[in-house]
Every structure is written in C-alpha cells, then in structure tokens.
Design a protein around this motif. Sequence first.
Motif, PDB file in Angstrom:
ATOM      1  N   GLY A  35      -0.843   6.199   8.003  1.00 46.25           N
ATOM      2  CA  GLY A  35      -0.435   6.428   6.625  1.00 46.25           C
ATOM      3  C   GLY A  35       0.333   7.714   6.453  1.00 46.25           C
ATOM      4  N   TRP A  36       1.072   7.754   5.356  1.00 43.91           N
ATOM      5  CA  TRP A  36       1.734   8.977   4.918  1.00 43.91           C
ATOM      6  C   TRP A  36       1.134   9.363   3.562  1.00 43.91           C
ATOM      7  N   TYR A  37       0.716  10.615   3.488  1.00 42.76           N
ATOM      8  CA  TYR A  37       0.201  11.191   2.255  1.00 42.76           C
ATOM      9  C   TYR A  37       1.105  12.351   1.860  1.00 42.76           C
ATOM     10  N   ARG A  38       1.001  12.778   0.621  1.00 42.55           N
ATOM     11  CA  ARG A  38       1.742  13.967   0.200  1.00 42.55           C
ATOM     12  C   ARG A  38       0.900  14.785  -0.759  1.00 42.55           C
ATOM     13  N   GLN A  39       1.215  16.067  -0.779  1.00 44.64           N
ATOM     14  CA  GLN A  39       0.516  16.975  -1.679  1.00 44.64           C
ATOM     15  C   GLN A  39       1.514  17.969  -2.258  1.00 44.64           C
ATOM     16  N   ALA A  40       1.658  17.917  -3.559  1.00 48.03           N
ATOM     17  CA  ALA A  40       2.515  18.857  -4.263  1.00 48.03           C
ATOM     18  C   ALA A  40       1.663  20.042  -4.730  1.00 48.03           C
ATOM     19  N   PRO A  41       2.285  21.196  -4.963  1.00 46.81           N
ATOM     20  CA  PRO A  41       1.523  22.373  -5.408  1.00 46.81           C
ATOM     21  C   PRO A  41       0.707  22.066  -6.662  1.00 46.81           C
ATOM     22  N   GLY A  42      -0.580  22.430  -6.610  1.00 45.09           N
ATOM     23  CA  GLY A  42      -1.443  22.235  -7.759  1.00 45.09           C
ATOM     24  C   GLY A  42      -1.929  20.817  -7.965  1.00 45.09           C
ATOM     25  N   GLN A  44      -3.565  17.007  -6.163  1.00 40.67           N
ATOM     26  CA  GLN A  44      -4.362  16.454  -5.072  1.00 40.67           C
ATOM     27  C   GLN A  44      -3.479  15.695  -4.099  1.00 40.67           C
ATOM     28  N   ARG A  45      -3.940  15.617  -2.873  1.00 42.27           N
ATOM     29  CA  ARG A  45      -3.226  14.822  -1.875  1.00 42.27           C
ATOM     30  C   ARG A  45      -3.313  13.356  -2.284  1.00 42.27           C
ATOM     31  N   GLU A  46      -2.192  12.645  -2.172  1.00 49.62           N
ATOM     32  CA  GLU A  46      -2.159  11.243  -2.577  1.00 49.62           C
ATOM     33  C   GLU A  46      -1.530  10.385  -1.493  1.00 49.62           C
ATOM     34  N   LEU A  47      -1.968   9.139  -1.448  1.00 46.81           N
ATOM     35  CA  LEU A  47      -1.399   8.185  -0.499  1.00 46.81           C
ATOM     36  C   LEU A  47      -0.007   7.781  -0.958  1.00 46.81           C
ATOM     37  N   VAL A  48       0.939   7.830  -0.031  1.00 47.82           N
ATOM     38  CA  VAL A  48       2.303   7.396  -0.309  1.00 47.82           C
ATOM     39  C   VAL A  48       2.525   5.979   0.229  1.00 47.82           C
ATOM     40  N   ALA A  49       2.168   5.771   1.489  1.00 46.90           N
ATOM     41  CA  ALA A  49       2.365   4.471   2.116  1.00 46.90           C
ATOM     42  C   ALA A  49       1.455   4.374   3.325  1.00 46.90           C
ATOM     43  N   SER A  53      -3.000  -1.723  11.559  1.00 45.47           N
ATOM     44  CA  SER A  53      -2.704  -1.954  12.963  1.00 45.47           C
ATOM     45  C   SER A  53      -1.948  -3.265  13.151  1.00 45.47           C
ATOM     46  N   GLY A  54      -2.126  -4.189  12.221  1.00 47.01           N
ATOM     47  CA  GLY A  54      -1.431  -5.466  12.286  1.00 47.01           C
ATOM     48  C   GLY A  54      -0.061  -5.466  11.653  1.00 47.01           C
ATOM     49  N   GLY A  55       0.302  -4.337  11.011  1.00 44.16           N
ATOM     50  CA  GLY A  55       1.642  -4.217  10.453  1.00 44.16           C
ATOM     51  C   GLY A  55       1.752  -4.472   8.967  1.00 44.16           C
ATOM     52  N   SER A  56       0.650  -4.792   8.297  1.00 46.78           N
ATOM     53  CA  SER A  56       0.704  -4.940   6.838  1.00 46.78           C
ATOM     54  C   SER A  56       0.949  -3.574   6.213  1.00 46.78           C
ATOM     55  N   THR A  57       1.658  -3.568   5.088  1.00 51.10           N
ATOM     56  CA  THR A  57       2.014  -2.301   4.453  1.00 51.10           C
ATOM     57  C   THR A  57       1.527  -2.231   3.014  1.00 51.10           C
ATOM     58  N   ASN A  58       1.389  -1.002   2.541  1.00 48.80           N
ATOM     59  CA  ASN A  58       0.952  -0.749   1.177  1.00 48.80           C
ATOM     60  C   ASN A  58       1.671   0.497   0.687  1.00 48.80           C
ATOM     61  N   TYR A  59       2.067   0.492  -0.598  1.00 51.59           N
ATOM     62  CA  TYR A  59       2.818   1.613  -1.146  1.00 51.59           C
ATOM     63  C   TYR A  59       2.244   2.065  -2.490  1.00 51.59           C
ATOM     64  N   ALA A  60       2.365   3.344  -2.749  1.00 49.51           N
ATOM     65  CA  ALA A  60       2.083   3.848  -4.087  1.00 49.51           C
ATOM     66  C   ALA A  60       3.135   3.290  -5.041  1.00 49.51           C
ATOM     67  N   THR A  90       9.053  15.965  -4.244  1.00 51.72           N
ATOM     68  CA  THR A  90       8.862  17.231  -3.536  1.00 51.72           C
ATOM     69  C   THR A  90       7.385  17.463  -3.255  1.00 51.72           C
ATOM     70  N   ALA A  91       7.061  17.679  -1.980  1.00 50.03           N
ATOM     71  CA  ALA A  91       5.672  17.850  -1.559  1.00 50.03           C
ATOM     72  C   ALA A  91       5.648  18.121  -0.060  1.00 50.03           C
ATOM     73  N   VAL A  92       4.471  18.478   0.423  1.00 45.92           N
ATOM     74  CA  VAL A  92       4.225  18.461   1.868  1.00 45.92           C
ATOM     75  C   VAL A  92       3.731  17.065   2.219  1.00 45.92           C
ATOM     76  N   TYR A  93       4.375  16.457   3.189  1.00 48.05           N
ATOM     77  CA  TYR A  93       4.033  15.098   3.607  1.00 48.05           C
ATOM     78  C   TYR A  93       3.218  15.157   4.894  1.00 48.05           C
ATOM     79  N   TYR A  94       2.078  14.462   4.873  1.00 46.85           N
ATOM     80  CA  TYR A  94       1.150  14.472   5.994  1.00 46.85           C
ATOM     81  C   TYR A  94       1.029  13.076   6.599  1.00 46.85           C
ATOM     82  N   CYS A  95       0.942  13.051   7.907  1.00 43.35           N
ATOM     83  CA  CYS A  95       0.692  11.820   8.640  1.00 43.35           C
ATOM     84  C   CYS A  95      -0.812  11.674   8.860  1.00 43.35           C
ATOM     85  N   ASN A  96      -1.291  10.449   8.801  1.00 39.20           N
ATOM     86  CA  ASN A  96      -2.715  10.163   8.919  1.00 39.20           C
ATOM     87  C   ASN A  96      -2.918   8.971   9.835  1.00 39.20           C
ATOM     88  N   ALA A  97      -3.923   9.062  10.679  1.00 39.42           N
ATOM     89  CA  ALA A  97      -4.316   7.945  11.540  1.00 39.42           C
ATOM     90  C   ALA A  97      -5.786   7.648  11.276  1.00 39.42           C
TER      91      ALA A  97
END
Length: 119
Positions: A35-42, A44-49, A53-60, A90-97
Amino acid sequence: QVQLVESGGGLVQPGGSLRLSCATSGIIFSGYAMGWYRQAPGRQRELVASTTSGGSTNYADSVKGRFTISRDNAKNTVYLQMNSLKPEDTAVYYCNAEKELRRGVLRYWGLGTQVTVSS
C-alpha cells in the motif's frame, strides 16, 4: 533485514504527474499486500491506494481516476502513478507491506518520500 525504500517524490506543478516507486528487500514480496499511505502536516496518515498479493486494488475516493497502483513481483517493487496532481496531494508518501498471520498482521513501513504540488 527488511527494507522498503521509496523514491520518485519531488516538486511538481498542479496538473502534473509523478511516479513513486517502492523497492523492497528481505520479504517474499509476492505474498504481501502493498500500500501507499500519505501524511500531510497536522493530519493523520491515510491510505491512498493498496494492492493485494493477488493484484486486486483499492483507492481512496480522493485519488480515484487520478492515481494508479501497480506491482512488479519480479522486481519486488510497487509503484504509484500520480496524475492530475492537486495542491492537496502534498504530503509525505509512505510505502507499506502487510501480511496476515494467524497471530496478527506483519507490517513494514518505508521512511517516506516528499511530494509537493505547488505553482
């Protein structure tokens, strides 16, 4: 040692595009949801996409139709293609496994990459 290393962030004008990459090591990549998450100043971190493992996707809802997540199991890498960028992206984007175990969830994070959308 597990490592998730993000790259591809930077400064872009509104309406522009960026492609983030997250290279992983130390995990059996194909068995993890990514997953990709992001956190803007002030805020909470939120899920972006995310992609299973099977390739299904989900988006904010805020990024549907603009962002695309993809994974390359041969390269142990997950990508986030970001188009039509807006200042509110605009945010810091984080990778998640993540991997579900019988006893809970195994979760790893990268250190993040800054994305700034500004004219």
